[in-house]
Write a protein that holds these residues in place. Sequence first.
Motif, PDB file in Angstrom:
ATOM      1  N   PRO A 225      54.907 -72.082 118.417  1.00 53.78           N
ATOM      2  CA  PRO A 225      54.297 -70.915 118.265  1.00 53.78           C
ATOM      3  C   PRO A 225      54.691 -70.808 120.103  1.00 53.78           C
ATOM      4  CG  PRO A 225      52.557 -72.548 117.817  1.00 53.78           C
ATOM      5  CD  PRO A 225      53.182 -73.038 117.527  1.00 53.78           C
ATOM      6  N   GLU A 226      54.358 -71.469 120.841  1.00 61.07           N
ATOM      7  CA  GLU A 226      54.255 -71.327 122.110  1.00 61.07           C
ATOM      8  C   GLU A 226      55.649 -70.711 123.003  1.00 61.07           C
ATOM      9  OE1 GLU A 226      54.627 -75.448 121.847  1.00 61.07           O
ATOM     10  OE2 GLU A 226      53.153 -74.026 120.707  1.00 61.07           O
TER      11      GLU A 226
ATOM     12  N   PHE B 298      63.695 -72.752 110.186  1.00 64.21           N
ATOM     13  CA  PHE B 298      63.409 -71.713 111.660  1.00 64.21           C
ATOM     14  C   PHE B 298      61.378 -71.388 111.031  1.00 64.21           C
ATOM     15  CE2 PHE B 298      62.179 -67.280 112.864  1.00 64.21           C
ATOM     16  CZ  PHE B 298      62.801 -67.817 113.922  1.00 64.21           C
ATOM     17  N   SER B 299      60.871 -71.416 109.610  1.00 61.41           N
ATOM     18  CA  SER B 299      59.905 -71.285 109.596  1.00 61.41           C
ATOM     19  C   SER B 299      58.919 -73.015 110.673  1.00 61.41           C
ATOM     20  CB  SER B 299      59.122 -70.883 108.787  1.00 61.41           C
ATOM     21  OG  SER B 299      60.224 -70.036 107.957  1.00 61.41           O
ATOM     22  N   VAL B 300      59.872 -73.771 110.547  1.00 62.30           N
ATOM     23  CA  VAL B 300      59.371 -75.134 110.140  1.00 62.30           C
ATOM     24  C   VAL B 300      58.946 -75.129 112.411  1.00 62.30           C
ATOM     25  CG1 VAL B 300      59.071 -77.476 110.691  1.00 62.30           C
ATOM     26  CG2 VAL B 300      60.145 -76.766 108.649  1.00 62.30           C
ATOM     27  N   PHE B 301      60.208 -74.653 113.145  1.00 62.68           N
ATOM     28  CA  PHE B 301      60.092 -74.671 114.281  1.00 62.68           C
ATOM     29  C   PHE B 301      58.933 -73.395 114.625  1.00 62.68           C
ATOM     30  CE2 PHE B 301      61.113 -72.729 118.282  1.00 62.68           C
ATOM     31  CZ  PHE B 301      61.922 -73.985 119.411  1.00 62.68           C
TER      32      PHE B 301
ATOM     33  N   TYR C 154      51.078 -74.119 107.839  1.00 59.43           N
ATOM     34  CA  TYR C 154      50.852 -75.198 107.554  1.00 59.43           C
ATOM     35  C   TYR C 154      51.038 -75.885 105.699  1.00 59.43           C
ATOM     36  CZ  TYR C 154      50.475 -76.706 111.880  1.00 59.43           C
ATOM     37  OH  TYR C 154      50.524 -76.830 113.392  1.00 59.43           O
ATOM     38  N   ILE C 155      49.976 -75.293 105.213  1.00 60.24           N
ATOM     39  CA  ILE C 155      50.090 -74.480 103.583  1.00 60.24           C
ATOM     40  C   ILE C 155      51.061 -74.249 103.207  1.00 60.24           C
ATOM     41  CG2 ILE C 155      48.685 -74.114 101.796  1.00 60.24           C
ATOM     42  CD1 ILE C 155      46.126 -73.521 103.689  1.00 60.24           C
TER      43      ILE C 155
ATOM     44  N   HIS D  95      57.392 -65.661 113.526  1.00 59.41           N
ATOM     45  CA  HIS D  95      57.122 -65.362 112.511  1.00 59.41           C
ATOM     46  C   HIS D  95      57.447 -66.587 111.490  1.00 59.41           C
ATOM     47  CE1 HIS D  95      56.011 -60.888 113.059  1.00 59.41           C
ATOM     48  NE2 HIS D  95      57.005 -60.964 113.813  1.00 59.41           N
ATOM     49  N   VAL D  96      56.894 -66.742 110.687  1.00 58.43           N
ATOM     50  CA  VAL D  96      57.539 -67.505 109.488  1.00 58.43           C
ATOM     51  C   VAL D  96      58.431 -67.059 108.015  1.00 58.43           C
ATOM     52  CG1 VAL D  96      56.157 -69.466 110.651  1.00 58.43           C
ATOM     53  CG2 VAL D  96      55.451 -68.846 108.804  1.00 58.43           C
TER      54      VAL D  96
END
Length: 249
Positions: free
Chosen positions: A177-178, A169-172, A123-124, A188-189
């Motif tokens: 994450p589940e 993709f990273s936001v998703f 989130y940061i 991965h982000v």
Amino acid sequence: MSAPSITTLTFPVTGMTCAACASSVESMIGAQKGVEKAEVNYATQSVKVAFHPEIIQPAGLQQSVQSVGYDLIIDTVNGKEKQAEAQQSHYQLLKRNITWAIILTVPVVLIGMAFMDMPYANYIMMALTAPVLFIAGKNFFINAWKQARHGRANMDTLVAMSTGIAFLFSVFNTFYPEFWHRQGLHPHVYFEAASVVIVFIMLGKLLEENAKSNTSSAIKKTDWFATKNRNPPHSGRRNGNGYCGCADR
């Protein structure tokens, strides 16, 4: 009936950063009704246009170029000066943007490389990456959209697609994450990758603008010396018929 007149003018262009940009400008102007020929000189950041002034005016050419994310300076008297001013203004804006983009990117890279296990790390990184992409790097996305509207692509398209996809993709993966956990995979982000790409591309643009500015200054100095040599100062005594050609003693 007399044949339609053709006017040939050379206009400075701003915003071109690669050969694809030059091709876009050339093809957009060449596609306008009333234009006979358009030739872009990327080295001098200008375009030479042969057109019928009774069909299309320079303002129409300017609008066509602006529609794909560039600009045409139609002032034929002070065009070079305005181009230099636009380049300097763009350089200062890039300098400001890249300064705080780097400030935001450094902690993203540190977290992504060494502190991934810290609480709320994703989130940061997301909060720090978003302004780098969509404020400092907003022109990449704006220009990519303008290019796409005309079925074209350039370097901005590549940058916008790569960083935009990495960010989304990273936001998703941050919020869901589940989805990957159920498949036995780690979510991965790539926030640090998106930020670093934007910063490095902006740095390249900054160096390019600086080089353009130095080139413009060198050309101006060359023109000044050429003018001075064409009109050397006289140092002789003036007589009735003009200068005697000898220096005063």
